[in-house]
Motif scaffolding. Structure first.
Motif, short mmCIF file in Angstrom:
data_model
loop_
_atom_site.label_atom_id
_atom_site.label_comp_id
_atom_site.label_asym_id
_atom_site.label_seq_id
_atom_site.Cartn_x
_atom_site.Cartn_y
_atom_site.Cartn_z
N ALA A 21 -2.25 4.07 -5.59
CA ALA A 21 -2.95 4.36 -6.64
C ALA A 21 -4.48 3.75 -6.55
O ALA A 21 -5.47 4.19 -7.16
N PHE A 22 -4.64 2.71 -5.70
CA PHE A 22 -6.12 2.26 -5.33
C PHE A 22 -6.65 2.87 -4.35
O PHE A 22 -6.30 2.89 -3.29
N ASP A 23 -8.05 3.04 -4.69
CA ASP A 23 -8.91 3.92 -3.89
C ASP A 23 -9.86 2.76 -3.30
O ASP A 23 -10.72 2.57 -4.24
N LEU A 24 -9.53 2.28 -2.23
CA LEU A 24 -10.34 1.39 -1.75
C LEU A 24 -11.62 1.46 -0.54
O LEU A 24 -12.55 0.76 -0.22
N MET A 25 -11.88 2.90 -0.51
CA MET A 25 -13.05 3.17 0.44
C MET A 25 -14.11 2.93 -0.15
O MET A 25 -15.26 2.57 0.75
N ALA A 26 -14.47 2.86 -1.33
CA ALA A 26 -15.69 2.35 -2.08
C ALA A 26 -15.94 0.87 -1.65
O ALA A 26 -17.25 0.30 -1.64
N HIS A 27 -15.14 0.26 -1.21
CA HIS A 27 -15.13 -1.25 -0.65
C HIS A 27 -14.97 -1.49 0.69
O HIS A 27 -14.89 -2.57 1.16
N VAL A 28 -15.27 -0.59 1.39
CA VAL A 28 -15.25 -0.51 2.88
C VAL A 28 -16.71 -0.17 3.63
O VAL A 28 -17.15 0.64 3.07
N ARG A 35 0.91 -1.38 -0.04
CA ARG A 35 0.06 -0.06 -0.01
C ARG A 35 0.99 1.33 0.03
O ARG A 35 0.25 2.27 -0.44
N LYS A 36 2.06 1.21 0.44
CA LYS A 36 3.01 2.38 0.38
C LYS A 36 3.62 2.37 -0.88
O LYS A 36 4.47 3.42 -1.28
N THR A 37 3.56 1.38 -1.95
CA THR A 37 4.19 1.48 -3.21
C THR A 37 3.38 2.48 -4.01
O THR A 37 2.17 2.67 -3.98
N ASP A 38 4.00 3.17 -5.21
CA ASP A 38 3.19 3.75 -6.15
C ASP A 38 1.68 3.07 -6.66
O ASP A 38 0.71 3.60 -6.69
#
Length: 496
Positions: free
Chosen positions: A295-302, A288-291
């Protein structure tokens, strides 16, 4: 507070040879009289007991059990003891029975999920049976009521005026132990729920349960015997609703849901054990700290939910890109990160000691060609036996084909003696698979030696690699070999 006095009359004495009958007359406060004919007896015994029919506090014998949860949250239970086993809670309630023995009352408990419990209004009505109670510890009561520490006694609960009930699912442990504390006794209270008074049900998270003890017997009112129920104080306990029990977490990305982890497990072949979230969590944080990971926005899956200990979150999707990154990642094991060194028992010290002494060698001159520029030298401290060291790494992915490189350094001490510069022999074992990778491999002390294995894989997450010396005592005495190991970096390179 209204009180009722229980009157118990017993006719005692010896048989008389006369036929005359004595009469005992009681003049009651309300002006009524009670007449008791002795018959062929010569005495009458009258006992009075004060009973509070409502609000009578028989108590649970404790100030309340407490459970501790994440985030510093605690939950107090008005019960004697609580267990958490296999994701389920269970409790035991213990209290003293203050009703007189010769009242011959039946005892029990009303249990339910609504206030105002009575024997006619409750989910469960349980009458008690005499049950065996085992005490232990420094305050254990003997049958005669005296205390003596460090022993066990089997005592009948009825003889101690104690009642108890176990509430919860079928016990996973055959015996359960509670800490019992009341006005008379305290100690470890051990019992077998499947044999004694129990209300078997699954206690639901967030639910409040009510309970009320009672005694049922006969009393005399207005010259007539009537059934009377004396209730104890109604009490309750609430089962906590905490995020950990529901697989929610304080951070939105602390853990994936069971469904997300199961979907992610489909990436792994059936021949291996797919890693759990706990096993993958360190890699997840790195990715998750890599570029790419950023780039992944995961809040829609939370998803989120309110709990007693705060707001909990659950991640419902693990990207495929995370798997692709995992299986293409090269793994480096630092030679200084030794997990375990062989030990032997020392009769003089009466303790175990390490059989080799590790010495870290840093800033190795480039002329030696040591990978990573450092190595660790293992010098024998016990000369009569072979030695072993273990290296472990939690991020080796099961089912991935790696090229395993194990680098051995030369001796870099230019003043080393002849015996130090002798070669050694090693075995290398994949501990998790219980598989010998190489045996009696000779390792010179005068040059870098790299062992490569092109088809290395694991079936479980992580690596446990053991390197043993395999030199005989004859070889050591003849000075053809020694038992010194010099280990430099270890690499696992994914093979595409």
């Amino acid at each position: 507070m209204k009180r009722i006095y229980i009157l118990i009359v017993a006719l005692v004495g010896c048989m008389l040879t006369v036929t005359a009958q004595d009469v005992t007359i009681l003049h009651m406060k309300d002006g009524t009289q009670r007449r008791y004919i002795n018959g062929l007896k010569n005495a009458t015994t009258v006992d009075f007991y004060e009973v509070t029919p409502s609000g009578q506090d028989v108590g649970s014998g404790t100030d309340g059990a407490v459970t501790s949860h994440d985030n510093g949250y605690t939950q107090k239970w008005d019960v004697t003891h609580v267990w958490y086993d296999g994701g389920q809670y269970s409790v035991v309630i213990v209290w003293s029975n203050d009703m007189p023995k010769n009242f011959q009352a039946r005892h029990g408990i009303c249990f339910g999920t609504e206030l105002g419990l009575t024997t006619d209004h409750c989910d469960t009505l349980l009458y008690f049976t005499d049950t065996e109670v085992r005490f232990q510890g420094d305050y254990s009561p003997k049958r005669d009521g005296h205390f003596e520490g460090g022993n066990f006694w089997n005592v009948w609960a009825s003889s101690l005026n104690l009642n108890y009930v176990y509430v919860g699912p079928k016990a996973n442990s055959y015996y359960k132990t509670a800490y019992l504390q009341n006005n008379q006794y305290r100690g470890d209270f051990t019992f077998r729920p499947s044999q004694f008074n129990e209300i078997r049900l699954s206690l639901q998270y967030g639910q409040t349960y009510y309970y009320r003890t009672f005694a049922e017997g006969q009393v005399e009112e207005n010259g007539q015997l009537k059934n009377k129920i004396f209730y104890g104080e109604e009490k309750s306990f609430r089962v906590p609703l905490v995020m950990a029990d529901a697989a929610y977490y304080p951070d939105p990305e602390d853990a994936g849901s069971e469904e997300a982890i199961a979907a992610f497990a489909s990436h792994f072949p059936d021949s291996v054990n797919a890693p759990t979230w706990k096993q993958m969590s360190s890699l997840w944080k790195i990715w998750r700290k890599t570029d790419e990971g950023k780039a992944f926005d995961l809040m829609a899956h939370v998803t989120s939910k309110k709990f007693d200990d705060g707001t909990g979150y659950r991640l419902n999707y693990i990207p495929d890109a995370f798997y692709n990154w995992m299986v293409s990642r090269e793994i480096l094991i630092d030679p200084f990160d030794v997990a375990e060194i062989s030990r032997v028992y020392d009769t003089t010290l009466r303790d175990t000691i390490e059989t080799i002494e590790p010495e870290r060698i840093t800033d190795v001159d480039a002329k030696w060609g040591v990978p990573g520029g450092k190595y660790i030298r293992f010098m024998p401290s016990v000369s009569t036996m072979n030695h072993s060291v273990n290296y472990r790494h939690s991020e080796v992915v099961p089912g991935v084909r790696y090229k395993l490189q194990i680098n051995f350094a030369p001796e870099t001490d230019e003043y080393a003696t002849f015996s130090v510069l002798l070669p050694t022999k090693v075995d290398i074992t994949d501990v998790k698979a219980n598989k010998l990778i190489v045996t009696k491999q000779e390792i010179p002390a005068t040059k870098v030696t790299t062992l490569e294995f092109d088809d290395f894989s694991t079936t479980n997450m992580g690596l446990d690699l053991r390197i043993d010396t395999r030199v005989t005592n004859v070889e050591r005495r003849r000075e053809t070999h020694n038992r010194i190991m010099r280990i430099a970096e270890i690499r696992l390179i994914p093979v595409k």
